[in-house]
Design an enzyme around this catalytic site. Sequence first.
Site, PDB file in Angstrom:
ATOM      1  N   ASP A 293     -24.255  42.657   0.673  1.00 48.02           N
ATOM      2  CA  ASP A 293     -23.950  43.564  -0.133  1.00 48.02           C
ATOM      3  C   ASP A 293     -25.218  43.063  -1.798  1.00 48.02           C
ATOM      4  O   ASP A 293     -25.617  44.015  -2.883  1.00 48.02           O
ATOM      5  CB  ASP A 293     -22.902  44.497  -1.090  1.00 48.02           C
ATOM      6  CG  ASP A 293     -22.082  46.012  -0.191  1.00 48.02           C
ATOM      7  OD1 ASP A 293     -23.974  46.726   0.329  1.00 48.02           O
ATOM      8  OD2 ASP A 293     -21.357  45.889   0.677  1.00 48.02           O
ATOM      9  N   TYR A 297     -28.779  43.787  -1.777  1.00 45.98           N
ATOM     10  CA  TYR A 297     -28.490  44.492  -3.021  1.00 45.98           C
ATOM     11  C   TYR A 297     -28.522  44.064  -4.168  1.00 45.98           C
ATOM     12  O   TYR A 297     -28.768  44.604  -5.274  1.00 45.98           O
ATOM     13  CB  TYR A 297     -27.940  45.843  -2.928  1.00 45.98           C
ATOM     14  CG  TYR A 297     -27.949  46.981  -1.831  1.00 45.98           C
ATOM     15  CD1 TYR A 297     -28.998  47.274  -1.595  1.00 45.98           C
ATOM     16  CD2 TYR A 297     -27.242  46.267  -0.059  1.00 45.98           C
ATOM     17  CE1 TYR A 297     -29.390  48.194  -0.040  1.00 45.98           C
ATOM     18  CE2 TYR A 297     -27.629  47.155   0.965  1.00 45.98           C
ATOM     19  CZ  TYR A 297     -28.404  47.551   1.083  1.00 45.98           C
ATOM     20  OH  TYR A 297     -28.781  48.716   2.235  1.00 45.98           O
ATOM     21  N   ASN A 376     -21.018  54.749  -2.696  1.00 45.93           N
ATOM     22  CA  ASN A 376     -20.334  55.594  -2.550  1.00 45.93           C
ATOM     23  C   ASN A 376     -18.673  54.613  -3.110  1.00 45.93           C
ATOM     24  O   ASN A 376     -18.131  54.723  -3.461  1.00 45.93           O
ATOM     25  CB  ASN A 376     -19.379  55.541  -0.758  1.00 45.93           C
ATOM     26  CG  ASN A 376     -19.548  54.290   0.158  1.00 45.93           C
ATOM     27  OD1 ASN A 376     -20.509  54.074   0.277  1.00 45.93           O
ATOM     28  ND2 ASN A 376     -18.198  53.984   1.022  1.00 45.93           N
ATOM     29  N   TYR A 377     -18.087  52.700  -2.894  1.00 38.65           N
ATOM     30  CA  TYR A 377     -17.294  52.375  -2.698  1.00 38.65           C
ATOM     31  C   TYR A 377     -17.553  51.556  -4.740  1.00 38.65           C
ATOM     32  O   TYR A 377     -19.085  51.500  -4.743  1.00 38.65           O
ATOM     33  CB  TYR A 377     -17.512  51.464  -1.835  1.00 38.65           C
ATOM     34  CG  TYR A 377     -16.662  51.083  -1.082  1.00 38.65           C
ATOM     35  CD1 TYR A 377     -14.808  51.195  -1.565  1.00 38.65           C
ATOM     36  CD2 TYR A 377     -16.652  51.431   0.236  1.00 38.65           C
ATOM     37  CE1 TYR A 377     -13.458  51.058   0.046  1.00 38.65           C
ATOM     38  CE2 TYR A 377     -15.628  51.683   1.811  1.00 38.65           C
ATOM     39  CZ  TYR A 377     -14.810  51.221   1.337  1.00 38.65           C
ATOM     40  OH  TYR A 377     -13.069  51.350   1.742  1.00 38.65           O
ATOM     41  N   TYR A 379     -15.655  48.325  -6.598  1.00 42.62           N
ATOM     42  CA  TYR A 379     -15.953  47.492  -6.489  1.00 42.62           C
ATOM     43  C   TYR A 379     -15.553  46.490  -7.634  1.00 42.62           C
ATOM     44  O   TYR A 379     -16.442  46.048  -8.103  1.00 42.62           O
ATOM     45  CB  TYR A 379     -16.240  46.253  -5.694  1.00 42.62           C
ATOM     46  CG  TYR A 379     -16.192  46.589  -4.128  1.00 42.62           C
ATOM     47  CD1 TYR A 379     -15.949  46.555  -3.436  1.00 42.62           C
ATOM     48  CD2 TYR A 379     -17.813  47.434  -3.240  1.00 42.62           C
ATOM     49  CE1 TYR A 379     -15.929  46.285  -1.634  1.00 42.62           C
ATOM     50  CE2 TYR A 379     -17.804  47.732  -2.633  1.00 42.62           C
ATOM     51  CZ  TYR A 379     -17.198  47.419  -1.556  1.00 42.62           C
ATOM     52  OH  TYR A 379     -17.221  47.622  -0.567  1.00 42.62           O
TER      53      TYR A 379
END
Length: 656
Positions: A293, A297, A376-377, A379
Amino acid sequence: MTTTRRWSDPLDPEEIGGVVALVRRDERIGARPRFWGMAVEEGLARGLAPGQGRPARLVVMNPDAHEAWEVTAWTAGSDRPASLVAWRPVDAKRPGVSSEEARLVARAAREHPLLKEALARRGIHDTSLVWVDPESITGFEPEDLKDRRLSWGTVWHRESEDDNGYARPVAGLVPIVDLETLDVVRVEDHGVLPVPGETGAYRSGTWGADREVAPLEITQPAGPGFTVEGHEVTWQNWSFRVGFTHREGLVLHELTYRDGDAVRPVLRRAAVNEMYVPYLDSDPTAYRKNFFDWGEYGAGPLTASLELGCDCLGEIHYFDAHVLDGLGEVKTISNGVCLHEEDFSVLWKHVNTRTGEADVRRSRRLVISFFATVANYDYGFYWSLYQDGSIELEVKLTGILSVSGVAEGAPPPFGRLVGPGVQAPTHQHYFAIRLDTAVDGPLNRLVEVHAETEEDEALNPYGNACRMVPTVIPSERAAARVNDPSRAVHWRVESAERVNRFGDPTAFRLALPNTTRLFARPGSVVERKAPFVAKHLWATAYDPAERFIAGEYPNQAPLGEEGIAAWQRADRPLDGAQLVLWPVIASHHYARPEDWPIMPVQRIGLRLEPDGFFDRNPSLDVPPSPPSERCHAAPGPATEGATSCSCHGNTRVTPP
């Protein structure tokens, strides 16, 4: 206009915009360039005088020519304008995917005839209500498309504009997309299943009336206990500088602790360096899910703006963050980083039952944090500094599970049902941390400590003697370590130059309470893509070119050939080195129904605490709570005349 900047300060809009303007003048980038990140070249920038320009690098792509470059530059300083230094070609497949590029892909996919036909077979005709999330394809590139810059898509459907699409996966449907041409090159259709019908809404009032909650107020009448000058923060005995990068988000620099008249260094740099999320399910819409991630990204552009009263409470100082977006524009994230103090229960306490005297100190911690939303997540990353000299990283995992559609009534073999026709695959979250250590100076060593029962009966006549056995880690090949709670394993980062009053090296102890192993077959894509997750701690000698544990460009990279597994082959000595530690913490997530439709926070983390760094408890100078913040003394139940005192400390609870 230029301002006084330190080398470690985040890039500001003028610096980013000045360099990008020069890049745009170059014809080779074409008519519709895309960008992936810009950051200070820290290895070159250290030691620059305030006000100078700073060395930086950015990545620019020409999607029409299938070309990409890493551009090195100098930002504008007080004595000279911005300038470009060099253009280095990069494999055009490998730069990360920006949010802007992801939106281009999603729009193109929704409008493509191949996907429309597949959606129509499922009764979905209004594609404006469809989401397509471009996902990393690294390791799963089709052989006939391996030279293209690719993504694959997860597809979701909404019943209305404000519906939670992540609750309605479109099962069996996988578009493969060329990121440069924005063309859907093929669509895999593994069979039609009904789109789940139950709502996944989680807004207030969806599932009944809200419960009654008494007000809770956090007040600091005298203001916060920290000071901020630019990006330098001072709090009690701690000081550090706040940085921010495109790939890692929040970075802490130059952490020091004031011990009497001495200012003692602890860490040169601390950041969450990479996140790897493999899904452990052979479902056709899940088996490709394994993401870097950060490397594919970027944490910086995914950082969320924080809100007072929601994300942070009390006396707050916010730092804005600035990043280069995928289309070459400066994006400002207001309130991207939050700084505040928290009460943290009891720091230390003892009741002298003979005299009835009780001594207790409330613990206070300084917290600096940011949140990143990765589709969706969500953190949260919370670095905390404590009054006893400890440092803690806590990662908070929340948001929405990445689910798959399944036939109702069929129990999923590699996941958990969380709704009718909705399964959450078992998956893992790995967070690789980068800690550039400086415990009492630049030269440190790494020591692993474990417990052993004393086998010599002469030394252990009662069978209960236990030794703590230290082992110096001599070089990089030996520095791939595994946590083992059964042997009470922990690690010491020792100064190679200073000792305490007992003659032991001054040190900090590293504890990793949250680890797991990868549950994938050797040789699988998941296992080969991220070899660093096989160990819980790595260590290297500092090299400014070795910035990221997964390698510089992990997107569509050769599996397992770059990053820390390659660096280890140099086998550089570590005893008395400028040490970089790479702890890997993890969560093995076997979902619960209670994680749906939005997940209560899960917490994992690591802890650094002084281990012989001080000669005694360094928090003996913390004063008692003032009388206005104490409870009334009450007779103690055990000893007549004893008192117990519970203090509100630095955070007040105000009744309604």
